[in-house]
Design a protein around this motif. Structure first.
Motif, PDB file in Angstrom:
ATOM      1  N   SER A   2       4.815   0.291 -11.900  1.00 21.20           N
ATOM      2  CA  SER A   2       3.871   0.152 -10.910  1.00 21.20           C
ATOM      3  C   SER A   2       2.454   1.032 -11.195  1.00 21.20           C
ATOM      4  O   SER A   2       1.374   0.680 -10.657  1.00 21.20           O
ATOM      5  N   LYS A   3       2.513   2.077 -12.008  1.00 23.44           N
ATOM      6  CA  LYS A   3       1.445   2.745 -12.432  1.00 23.44           C
ATOM      7  C   LYS A   3       0.428   1.693 -13.176  1.00 23.44           C
ATOM      8  O   LYS A   3      -0.832   1.612 -12.907  1.00 23.44           O
ATOM      9  N   LYS A   4       0.943   0.869 -14.023  1.00 26.72           N
ATOM     10  CA  LYS A   4       0.241  -0.129 -14.858  1.00 26.72           C
ATOM     11  C   LYS A   4      -0.582  -1.131 -13.900  1.00 26.72           C
ATOM     12  O   LYS A   4      -1.789  -1.347 -14.139  1.00 26.72           O
ATOM     13  N   ILE A   5       0.433  -1.679 -12.757  1.00 27.86           N
ATOM     14  CA  ILE A   5      -0.328  -2.399 -11.946  1.00 27.86           C
ATOM     15  C   ILE A   5      -1.235  -1.872 -11.125  1.00 27.86           C
ATOM     16  O   ILE A   5      -2.449  -2.244 -10.943  1.00 27.86           O
ATOM     17  N   PHE A   6      -1.177  -0.670 -10.437  1.00 27.49           N
ATOM     18  CA  PHE A   6      -2.197   0.022 -10.036  1.00 27.49           C
ATOM     19  C   PHE A   6      -3.348   0.329 -10.915  1.00 27.49           C
ATOM     20  O   PHE A   6      -4.619   0.010 -10.375  1.00 27.49           O
ATOM     21  N   TYR A   7      -3.272   0.644 -12.059  1.00 29.41           N
ATOM     22  CA  TYR A   7      -4.599   0.866 -12.626  1.00 29.41           C
ATOM     23  C   TYR A   7      -5.230  -0.472 -13.058  1.00 29.41           C
ATOM     24  O   TYR A   7      -6.318  -0.564 -13.028  1.00 29.41           O
ATOM     25  N   ILE A 156     -21.298   4.094  -0.614  1.00 25.37           N
ATOM     26  CA  ILE A 156     -20.694   2.461  -0.790  1.00 25.37           C
ATOM     27  C   ILE A 156     -19.574   2.643  -1.912  1.00 25.37           C
ATOM     28  O   ILE A 156     -18.598   2.277  -1.853  1.00 25.37           O
ATOM     29  N   LEU A 157     -19.992   3.245  -3.089  1.00 27.28           N
ATOM     30  CA  LEU A 157     -19.237   3.374  -4.216  1.00 27.28           C
ATOM     31  C   LEU A 157     -18.048   4.088  -3.774  1.00 27.28           C
ATOM     32  O   LEU A 157     -16.839   3.690  -4.152  1.00 27.28           O
ATOM     33  N   ALA A 158     -18.154   5.342  -2.982  1.00 34.15           N
ATOM     34  CA  ALA A 158     -17.144   6.226  -2.833  1.00 34.15           C
ATOM     35  C   ALA A 158     -16.220   5.721  -1.976  1.00 34.15           C
ATOM     36  O   ALA A 158     -15.052   5.446  -2.427  1.00 34.15           O
ATOM     37  N   VAL A 159     -16.869   4.918  -0.639  1.00 35.87           N
ATOM     38  CA  VAL A 159     -15.908   4.265   0.037  1.00 35.87           C
ATOM     39  C   VAL A 159     -14.881   3.148  -0.593  1.00 35.87           C
ATOM     40  O   VAL A 159     -13.819   3.098  -0.407  1.00 35.87           O
ATOM     41  N   ALA A 160     -15.790   2.481  -1.586  1.00 38.87           N
ATOM     42  CA  ALA A 160     -15.136   1.183  -1.998  1.00 38.87           C
ATOM     43  C   ALA A 160     -14.098   1.592  -3.170  1.00 38.87           C
ATOM     44  O   ALA A 160     -12.931   1.137  -3.144  1.00 38.87           O
ATOM     45  N   LEU A 161     -14.356   2.768  -3.661  1.00 38.02           N
ATOM     46  CA  LEU A 161     -13.313   3.119  -4.808  1.00 38.02           C
ATOM     47  C   LEU A 161     -11.985   3.614  -3.996  1.00 38.02           C
ATOM     48  O   LEU A 161     -10.834   3.635  -4.337  1.00 38.02           O
ATOM     49  N   LEU A 162     -12.333   4.510  -3.161  1.00 40.31           N
ATOM     50  CA  LEU A 162     -11.196   5.120  -2.152  1.00 40.31           C
ATOM     51  C   LEU A 162     -10.261   3.996  -1.664  1.00 40.31           C
ATOM     52  O   LEU A 162      -9.249   3.936  -1.656  1.00 40.31           O
ATOM     53  N   LEU A 163     -10.966   2.819  -0.857  1.00 35.22           N
ATOM     54  CA  LEU A 163     -10.458   1.829  -0.654  1.00 35.22           C
ATOM     55  C   LEU A 163      -9.672   1.135  -1.345  1.00 35.22           C
ATOM     56  O   LEU A 163      -8.380   0.477  -1.248  1.00 35.22           O
ATOM     57  N   SER A 164     -10.140   0.919  -2.822  1.00 33.96           N
ATOM     58  CA  SER A 164      -9.375  -0.094  -3.883  1.00 33.96           C
ATOM     59  C   SER A 164      -8.409   0.821  -4.407  1.00 33.96           C
ATOM     60  O   SER A 164      -7.322   0.255  -4.326  1.00 33.96           O
ATOM     61  N   SER A 165      -8.631   2.279  -4.398  1.00 40.05           N
ATOM     62  CA  SER A 165      -7.360   2.962  -4.673  1.00 40.05           C
ATOM     63  C   SER A 165      -6.293   2.842  -3.777  1.00 40.05           C
ATOM     64  O   SER A 165      -5.166   2.601  -4.357  1.00 40.05           O
ATOM     65  N   LEU A 166      -6.435   3.142  -2.305  1.00 36.76           N
ATOM     66  CA  LEU A 166      -5.500   2.894  -1.505  1.00 36.76           C
ATOM     67  C   LEU A 166      -4.817   1.573  -1.594  1.00 36.76           C
ATOM     68  O   LEU A 166      -3.628   1.444  -1.422  1.00 36.76           O
ATOM     69  N   LEU A 167      -5.730   0.339  -1.580  1.00 33.56           N
ATOM     70  CA  LEU A 167      -4.992  -0.989  -1.635  1.00 33.56           C
ATOM     71  C   LEU A 167      -4.198  -0.973  -2.700  1.00 33.56           C
ATOM     72  O   LEU A 167      -3.099  -1.690  -2.872  1.00 33.56           O
ATOM     73  N   ALA A 168      -4.797  -0.608  -4.176  1.00 36.40           N
ATOM     74  CA  ALA A 168      -4.116  -0.853  -5.409  1.00 36.40           C
ATOM     75  C   ALA A 168      -2.839  -0.199  -5.331  1.00 36.40           C
ATOM     76  O   ALA A 168      -1.743  -0.842  -5.774  1.00 36.40           O
ATOM     77  N   SER A 169      -2.615   1.150  -4.831  1.00 34.54           N
ATOM     78  CA  SER A 169      -1.195   1.757  -4.895  1.00 34.54           C
ATOM     79  C   SER A 169      -0.457   1.030  -3.989  1.00 34.54           C
ATOM     80  O   SER A 169       0.799   0.964  -4.143  1.00 34.54           O
ATOM     81  N   ARG A 170      -0.975   0.470  -2.784  1.00 37.20           N
ATOM     82  CA  ARG A 170      -0.051  -0.246  -1.749  1.00 37.20           C
ATOM     83  C   ARG A 170       0.377  -1.398  -2.196  1.00 37.20           C
ATOM     84  O   ARG A 170       1.780  -1.617  -2.393  1.00 37.20           O
ATOM     85  N   LEU A 171      -0.511  -2.343  -3.180  1.00 39.51           N
ATOM     86  CA  LEU A 171      -0.202  -3.550  -3.615  1.00 39.51           C
ATOM     87  C   LEU A 171       1.139  -3.230  -4.888  1.00 39.51           C
ATOM     88  O   LEU A 171       1.908  -4.057  -4.889  1.00 39.51           O
ATOM     89  N   ALA A 172       0.721  -2.262  -5.654  1.00 32.62           N
ATOM     90  CA  ALA A 172       1.735  -1.959  -6.922  1.00 32.62           C
ATOM     91  C   ALA A 172       3.110  -1.612  -6.006  1.00 32.62           C
ATOM     92  O   ALA A 172       3.889  -2.343  -6.753  1.00 32.62           O
ATOM     93  N   VAL A 173       3.069  -0.823  -5.214  1.00 29.04           N
ATOM     94  CA  VAL A 173       4.497  -0.617  -4.665  1.00 29.04           C
ATOM     95  C   VAL A 173       5.141  -1.924  -3.932  1.00 29.04           C
ATOM     96  O   VAL A 173       6.259  -2.161  -4.344  1.00 29.04           O
ATOM     97  N   ARG A 174       4.101  -2.825  -3.489  1.00 29.16           N
ATOM     98  CA  ARG A 174       4.907  -3.937  -2.936  1.00 29.16           C
ATOM     99  C   ARG A 174       5.297  -4.860  -3.956  1.00 29.16           C
ATOM    100  O   ARG A 174       6.252  -5.786  -3.840  1.00 29.16           O
ATOM    101  N   ILE A 175       4.388  -4.965  -5.111  1.00 27.26           N
ATOM    102  CA  ILE A 175       4.801  -5.874  -5.854  1.00 27.26           C
ATOM    103  C   ILE A 175       6.329  -5.503  -6.881  1.00 27.26           C
ATOM    104  O   ILE A 175       7.016  -6.300  -7.228  1.00 27.26           O
TER     105      ILE A 175
END
Ligand code: ADP
Length: 452
Positions: A2-7, A156-175
């Motif tokens: 899941s770490k690999k997927i997240f990154y 914009i960068l901060a918000v986008a990176l935060l959002l992508s981190s959140l999404l990436a971690s949720r997606l990694a868990v779901r996968i």
């Protein structure tokens, strides 16, 4: 995992974001340049009107402006420049925007100014007297643009990176979650309900391996159980004659046996010792065959000749038992281990003699039949009940234990035959009728023609 997927997701999102930002910056930059030109053109038009009305006085009275104003004659000589000394400036006739203005009335260009050491935007307009008025402004660089919007870009960068981190971690868990929830005990059941089609071949392979492991395990357990039983039986079979031997020996030792009885007791001790020796020999043979006869050399052997040797060596016991043994057939070649083939014929013939009555007969026949070689040992002896036919090849199984012992059986003869036949790829069939006799038929694959 899941770490690999997240990154991976995070990296891809960040790269996409940065690319978008760069493209947006490029588009905005080009738009700004156009705007600057537009503004500069308007200013040039206004200044031109002023110069037409008031001449150079108009420019000089303009005071501090964002623009650089240059007035040039139709020959390219500088009449006035708001930022530099016009007397040292070179002829401007070849400047792109001046050339355009002289030809068409107006012109524009953007280039690096060696006079001011910066990149400038130029717009020029021809006056009615043929001279040209040119306005220039420092072109906004990408860096300037970037710095101007830096706070917004950072947000914009901060918000986008935060959002992508959140999404990436949720997606990694779901996968990963459905994979973690897989029931590896029943892979095919999991495969039918699992949402990843791609994982099905893997699950099918896992299921196959699991079945194989289960089968191997059952086989190992069965073999181990057979070995345990065999060891227990063998120990028991060896213990019995030992007890008898020690009992007779004790009687002889105490002197309780006298005269002719000593001979009888000594004979009994010899008989039991022979039985023990036979048993040990059979156990050794069986354990060798059990291991698949590894290391034993196979050769093209004539089973008819081997059967002849076995029959010959049994002439003594046969005549003692008043049983007639005969051999018929013709040379028949099989690929095998000669001494193991010998033990097959020997054990079958010994049984046929042992389980016959005086006056009975044993017929051994060896002959080729198509691509097979047939060995048949038939007797007119006591026969085997139908119910026991399936079990007689088991180790230490006897139809009549006391009779078997009486005739010197070890209970291992047919087990040796079964294993030896298996090693040679031979099949065994038994026909028997109580009181009428038995016939054991073995079918061997025939050996190929002899090599030159
Ligand atoms: P054993 O040493 O007791 O003969 P085997 O494994 O050779 O052991 O044979 C198992 C049992 O099968 C024998 O005890 C006997 O009851 C029966 N048997 C084998 N061969 C014959 C035969 N030719 N005729 C009758 N019974 C037989």
């Amino acid at each position: 995992m899941s770490k690999k997927i997240f990154y991976s997701i995070w990296l891809v999102t960040s790269l996409v974001l940065l690319s978008c930002l760069t493209i947006v910056l490029a588009v905005v930059y080009s738009h700004f340049t156009q705007e600057q030109f537009e503004q500069l053109r308007d200013e040039t038009r206004l200044a031109t009107q002023g110069v037409i009305l008031d001449g150079q006085e108009y420019i000089e009275n303009l005071g501090q402006t964002d623009f650089r104003i240059t007035w040039i004659t139709s020959e390219g000589i500088i009449l006035y420049d708001s930022e530099a000394d016009q007397t040292v400036m070179e002829n401007h006739l070849e400047r792109e925007e001046i050339r355009q203005a002289l030809e068409t009335g107006s012109g524009q260009a953007s280039r690096y100014s060696s006079t001011l050491s910066t990149r400038l935007l130029y717009t020029a307009q021809r006056l009615p007297d043929g001279s040209v008025l040119r306005l220039a402004i420092t072109q906004l660089t990408v860096w300037h643009l970037f710095m101007r919007f830096l706070p917004q870009i950072l947000i914009i960068l901060a918000v986008a990176l935060l959002l992508s981190s959140l999404l990436a971690s949720r997606l990694a868990v779901r996968i990963v979650e459905p994979i973690n929830r897989l029931n590896l005990e029943r892979p095919m059941e999991a495969a039918s309900t699992h949402k990843y089609d791609e994982i099905r071949p893997l699950l099918a392979r896992l299921d196959e391996q699991r079945r194989q492991i289960q089968k191997d395990q059952e086989e190992i357990e069965k073999t181990s159980l057979i070995r345990q039983e065999f060891t227990a039986n063998a120990s028991h079979e060896l213990k019995t004659p030992l007890h008898v031997i020690s009992g007779y020996a004790e009687l002889l030792e105490t002197g309780m046996v006298q005269g002719d009885d000593v001979k009888v007791f000594a004979g009994k001790i010899r008989g039991e010792s022979e039985r023990m020796a036979n048993l040990v020999e059979d156990i050794i043979d069986l354990s060798r065959l059990d291991g698949g006869a590894v290391g034993m050399r196979r050769e093209r052997a004539d089973l008819y000749r081997i059967a002849g040797n076995a029959v010959e060596s049994l002439e003594g016991p046969a005549s003692d038992a008043q049983v007639e043994v005969s051999l018929t057939g013709s040379p028949s070649y099989v690929s095998g281990i000669p001494h193991v083939l010998y033990s097959i014929v020997y054990n079958l013939c010994v049984n046929a003699i042992k389980y016959s009555e005086p006056g009975d007969s044993v017929t051994v026949r060896v002959h080729p039949e198509g691509s097979r070689v047939i060995l048949r040992v038939a007797d007119t002896g006591i026969g085997i009940p139908q119910a026991d036919l399936d079990r007689i090849f088991e180790r230490f199984y006897r139809v009549d234990k006391s009779h078997s012992k009486e005739v010197g059986g070890t209970g291992l003869g047919l087990s040796i035959v079964k294993h030896a036949a298996r090693i040679h790829g031979a099949s065994i069939t038994v026909e028997s009728e109580v009181g009428k006799g038995s016939a054991f038929t073995l079918s061997f694959p025939a050996a190929g023609p002899e090599e030159a």
